[in-house]
Design a protein around this motif. Structure first.
Motif, PDB file in Angstrom:
ATOM      1  N   THR A  51       0.834  -1.208   0.000  1.00 15.23           N
ATOM      2  CA  THR A  51       0.000   0.000   0.000  1.00 15.23           C
ATOM      3  C   THR A  51       0.863   1.250   0.000  1.00 15.23           C
ATOM      4  O   THR A  51       0.346   2.350  -0.172  1.00 15.23           O
ATOM      5  N   LEU A  70      -9.375   0.761  -2.104  1.00 14.07           N
ATOM      6  CA  LEU A  70      -8.409   0.084  -2.961  1.00 14.07           C
ATOM      7  C   LEU A  70      -8.788   0.215  -4.436  1.00 14.07           C
ATOM      8  O   LEU A  70      -7.921   0.439  -5.286  1.00 14.07           O
ATOM      9  N   THR A  77      -0.821   1.596  -5.516  1.00  8.68           N
ATOM     10  CA  THR A  77      -0.315   0.486  -4.698  1.00  8.68           C
ATOM     11  C   THR A  77       0.489  -0.472  -5.572  1.00  8.68           C
ATOM     12  O   THR A  77       0.563  -0.295  -6.789  1.00  8.68           O
ATOM     13  N   GLY A  85      -5.364  -7.458  -3.205  1.00  6.32           N
ATOM     14  CA  GLY A  85      -5.313  -6.573  -2.042  1.00  6.32           C
ATOM     15  C   GLY A  85      -6.292  -6.981  -0.968  1.00  6.32           C
ATOM     16  O   GLY A  85      -5.973  -6.970   0.227  1.00  6.32           O
TER      17      GLY A  85
END
Length: 134
Positions: A51, A70, A77, A85
């Motif tokens: 991240t 996300l 990221t 993720g």
């Protein structure tokens, strides 16, 4: 001043010989060297690296709706997909939750010891005796 040093040394000797302290110390060492704790450390580090600590862009959404966050920040990221993720985040949260129980138990034991011994002396002794060696 000399009297305080002698008192502190005497208290440290009492702590070192206390069966409750010895038991607590053994549990702490066992936990911090456990596969569960090492996994939490590794998964959390991997998550932080992926991240890139970019959660500051919207910390509330990061905490409350990680999937949405996300999706909006995927390109910032190192995750290849949202699913990747989410999977790592779920693993991280599960291991943290699993370890939380033992951490609370260890904290309660330490707090109980703090009621018996001067908290500052106990904390300093515990750090020197245990935590600095992990």
């Amino acid at each position: 001043f000399g009297c305080n040093l002698i008192t502190a040394q005497t208290i440290e000797e009492q702590i070192a010989a206390d069966p409750n302290y010895i038991s607590h110390k053994e549990k702490v060492i066992k936990f911090y060297n456990s596969e569960e704790n090492i996994n939490e450390y590794n998964i959390s580090n991997e998550f932080r690296e992926k991240t890139k600590n970019c959660k500051a862009r919207d910390p509330y959404k990061y905490q409350s709706n990680f999937e949405e966050w996300l999706t909006e920040n995927l390109t910032e990221t190192d995750f290849k997909t949202v699913e990747e993720g989410l999977k790592l985040n779920n693993e991280r949260r599960a291991i943290i939750k699993k370890n939380e129980t033992i951490k609370k138990e260890l904290a309660a034991e330490f707090n109980k010891l703090s009621q018996t011994y001067d908290s500052k002396i106990l904390t300093n002794y515990f750090f020197e005796d245990v935590m600095s060696k992990l």
